[in-house]
Scaffold this active site. Sequence first.
Site, PDB file in Angstrom:
ATOM      1  N   GLY A 242      -5.225  -6.099  13.601  1.00  0.00           N
ATOM      2  CA  GLY A 242      -6.267  -5.873  12.607  1.00  0.00           C
ATOM      3  C   GLY A 242      -5.701  -5.880  11.217  1.00  0.00           C
ATOM      4  O   GLY A 242      -4.497  -5.811  10.990  1.00  0.00           O
TER       5      GLY A 242
ATOM      6  N   GLY B 294      -6.739  -4.418   7.122  1.00  0.00           N
ATOM      7  CA  GLY B 294      -7.612  -3.596   6.295  1.00  0.00           C
ATOM      8  C   GLY B 294      -6.991  -3.383   4.938  1.00  0.00           C
ATOM      9  O   GLY B 294      -5.955  -3.980   4.598  1.00  0.00           O
ATOM     10  N   GLY B 295      -7.630  -2.547   4.158  1.00  0.00           N
ATOM     11  CA  GLY B 295      -7.155  -2.279   2.808  1.00  0.00           C
ATOM     12  C   GLY B 295      -5.784  -1.643   2.789  1.00  0.00           C
ATOM     13  O   GLY B 295      -5.082  -1.703   1.786  1.00  0.00           O
ATOM     14  N   MET B 296      -5.423  -0.992   3.886  1.00  0.00           N
ATOM     15  CA  MET B 296      -4.131  -0.304   3.948  1.00  0.00           C
ATOM     16  C   MET B 296      -3.049  -1.156   4.594  1.00  0.00           C
ATOM     17  O   MET B 296      -1.944  -0.698   4.797  1.00  0.00           O
ATOM     18  CB  MET B 296      -4.273   1.009   4.701  1.00  0.00           C
ATOM     19  N   GLY B 297      -3.331  -2.418   4.959  1.00  0.00           N
ATOM     20  CA  GLY B 297      -2.296  -3.283   5.478  1.00  0.00           C
ATOM     21  C   GLY B 297      -2.691  -3.990   6.760  1.00  0.00           C
ATOM     22  O   GLY B 297      -3.863  -3.981   7.169  1.00  0.00           O
TER      23      GLY B 297
ATOM     24  N   ASP C  46      -9.746  10.574   5.936  1.00  0.00           N
ATOM     25  CA  ASP C  46     -10.342   9.244   6.137  1.00  0.00           C
ATOM     26  C   ASP C  46     -10.804   9.083   7.581  1.00  0.00           C
ATOM     27  O   ASP C  46     -10.602   8.037   8.204  1.00  0.00           O
ATOM     28  CB  ASP C  46      -9.338   8.153   5.766  1.00  0.00           C
TER      29      ASP C  46
ATOM     30  N   VAL D 107      -1.821  -4.674  10.962  1.00  0.00           N
ATOM     31  CA  VAL D 107      -1.271  -4.004  12.130  1.00  0.00           C
ATOM     32  C   VAL D 107      -1.076  -5.042  13.231  1.00  0.00           C
ATOM     33  O   VAL D 107      -2.011  -5.791  13.551  1.00  0.00           O
ATOM     34  CB  VAL D 107      -2.194  -2.868  12.622  1.00  0.00           C
TER      35      VAL D 107
ATOM     36  N   LYS E  18       2.765  -1.552  11.506  1.00  0.00           N
ATOM     37  CA  LYS E  18       1.873  -1.622  10.359  1.00  0.00           C
ATOM     38  C   LYS E  18       2.666  -2.010   9.118  1.00  0.00           C
ATOM     39  O   LYS E  18       3.667  -1.379   8.790  1.00  0.00           O
ATOM     40  CB  LYS E  18       1.183  -0.276  10.156  1.00  0.00           C
TER      41      LYS E  18
END
Length: 891
Positions: free
Chosen positions: A35, A37-40, A151, A42, A57
């Site tokens: 996946g 997302g905004g955080m990186g 979160d 994976v 990640k």
Amino acid sequence: MGADDARRSGDSSAHARFVPGAMIAGRYRVVSLLGRGGMGEVYRADDLRLGQTVAIKFLPALVEKDEARLARLNQEVRLAREVAHPNVARVFDIGDFEGEHFLTMEFVDGEDLASLLRRVGRPNPDKAMEIVRQICAGVAALHERGVLHRDLKPANIMLDGRGRVRIMDFGLALRQQVDGSSVGAARSAGGTPGYMAPEQWSGGPVTEATDVYAIGLILHELFTGRSAAQGESIDAYRRWHLSTPVESVSHSLSEVNPEIERVILACIAKDPSERPASALAVSAMLPGGDPIATALAAGETPSPDMVAAAGRVDRISPTHAVILGVTLLAALLTWVVLPSPLRPWDLAPPRKPPAVLADRVDQILARLGSEERLPGRAQSFVFDESITQWLRRESGTDRDLSSAVKRADPVSFLVRRSPRAMLPLNSMTRVTLDDPAVDRAGMEVIQLFSDGRLRHFERVPARRVDALGDEAGSAPRAVASEETLAALIRDAGFDPGSLRSAEPQRRPRVFADRVLAWEEVNDDGAEPWRVEAATLEGAVVSFEVVGPWMRAGQEVGRTAPERSTRSDAPARVAGWLIFTLLLVAITVMSLLALRHLRQGRGDLRGARALALAVMGIALLRWLMLCDFVWSPTMFDRLVSAGVGLSLFAGAIAWVLYIALEPFARRVWPATMVSWQRLVRGQFRDPLVGRDLIVGAIGGVLYLLAGTAGLMVDRALGQPSVIDLSLAGAPFWLIPLMGGVRPVGIMLVAIQSGVIVPMVSLLFLVVMRMIVRRSWVAAGLFWLIYSASVLLSSPTLLSGIVFGSLVATILLILLMRYGLVAILGSQVVGSLLTLFPVTSDTGAWFFSIGLIGVVLALVLSGAGLAAAVAGRSAPAWLVARRGGAAALVPSS
């Protein structure tokens, strides 16, 4: 394949930095992209070194050089590694590969909750309930370690193939900042718009309630299949979370259990203070289920918050409250009316109040030529254990015992006077017969039996230097000694004409030039009473009544218990048994506390609250009971004795709690539910109130068990005796002096009520750890406790009755109701034995004994009020209206 070959910069379909088969750091082989997302990103990868699958990640490439993002990655690893729980994804390590940072974590073979909800709409209610309980357990584990997720959302919650929940992604997690007992201001607006709490939008302090808000939104989505927060933009989400009424989501819950709706609405309250106190409180509010049982089944020790949130919180019915109240009153009345060996004042009551005895002392001192006032004066009631031992040996029946006590009164009134302020050295800073030492010129000691008869007088003569330079004693004033001695003999209750001269047998402690003695003329062969005196230059410096309990050759003013006989052996064995058990308990306690601190399993919040309470009580107790004097060295005594003792007591309580509480939570969590609520300040909690009133009843029944033993003895013609355990530490004499001393004795009762239950539970838990079976541990505890009571009891039958009943009551309270019930029983029992409770309304100390009864009723009434708060009166209560009886309707 090299790293550059492995990158796919031009793949528009995936845009993944690594393709399957790429090697990372020479250890991890990429399997697939999981996946982005905004955080990186994976990836799923194989750890070739350990032979297991992991998730890796990476930060987004555009922010790889961003120091803030790198710091966030390091923080994510630090916080996530502190939590080990089945419902929290494990984070293994952090590393870098050709300048790009990554972290490795547990790979969960399943799908995230957001994907599940898109695919199936909403799970069935049972599955949804199971999911949310696991989420609550995982979040509670985070909070217990001081971590706020910030979160929580379905996309960050994974479900493996067996349906087990894993909470993921700690990129926005923060550590709680604790200021005193409340979480401080950890401020940040980061998060996912649809799940951010109002305080995150407004920049307010982020607390556990922030994650509870997100749990409520996830719970809504699980049971309705749609997100509660709706918005087309960031501003729309902001308005929804900050200002949209909570009731606006209820229209989507028409098919949902009203209890679940109530939980959702409570969780998403705009005001954090109106939300459930913790994630475990959310789980406890949900219908059905047992979070503690779930944790134990998973091999986990329930956290303190989980224990506090468990158990029923329903108030007891008014009918049950009336039954408990009537039972308590009946037990109290029985204790007040019936005689008991636990009440030494029944057999040796102080016959005159301290004001009368103090006036009598002044009269005698005036006759002896003493100054009217001296700067130092202290007075108190004292108990002579050597007399009780003599009575134990000599008396055969109740009538004989009462007659002997009337003359050989164990209770006496002591007055110490000194030309300077007296500062004793004992830990309680209380003036006693020998502390401070009777060695200063002008010091006086006078002791009366409680009926006013003179028992002992002593004065240290002034010292002077004669013409040759040698020290010599000098009386303060010469008095006609023959007349004075005759008057003192009459003050002691003797007729001078009934005494005959005898050889002195006891050495005076003060300097004297003449020693005299007289003894009674007895025809019955009994050991005669004696009077011994000493004078210096015509002034009386020593006078003492010598009873048959006192040894020849001793110094005047000193008494000692009689030599132990065979009948005293069980008491000595009991003393050694108790000492050995305490020594073992201290050793075990220290080792367990050290172990739990190293493992991070101790309830530091509860231990701190308990230690502070014990320290405060111990310091106030010392201040109330010490003989305070205005002296430059009094401050030193306050620090060394008062503060020192309170710090020591608090430290013992802290260590004991850290040693005991984690095991109790795991072995018998039900015994700690109301206790955990109590140490969290929930004084009006219904469960706390119920356990308190039940414990109060148990405390009175504990005392009545001693009455039952006495009745058995009397039925079989055995002599009743004074309980030496109370005679050796006669706290019940202290409140008789009035002033603030009754308050100090109340604090003694409270302090013992806190410590004794902890020690009792510690023994029970340790036995449970050794034998591995609860019923075997309970049986061994019963046997040991019964044996300790039996060995210290005067007769075999009374010991069996008393010991078995007390051990049974203690076990029932401890295993059925828990620690608060034992606390209530100990405090109430102590109040009724530390204050001289009597049914003799003509006794001068009747009102003082009544203080103990009133305090016990106040404590019990507070528990009963908390247990029934908010409930209506029972319909069967009868009220008088217009002279006729009518049922009171329930309101």
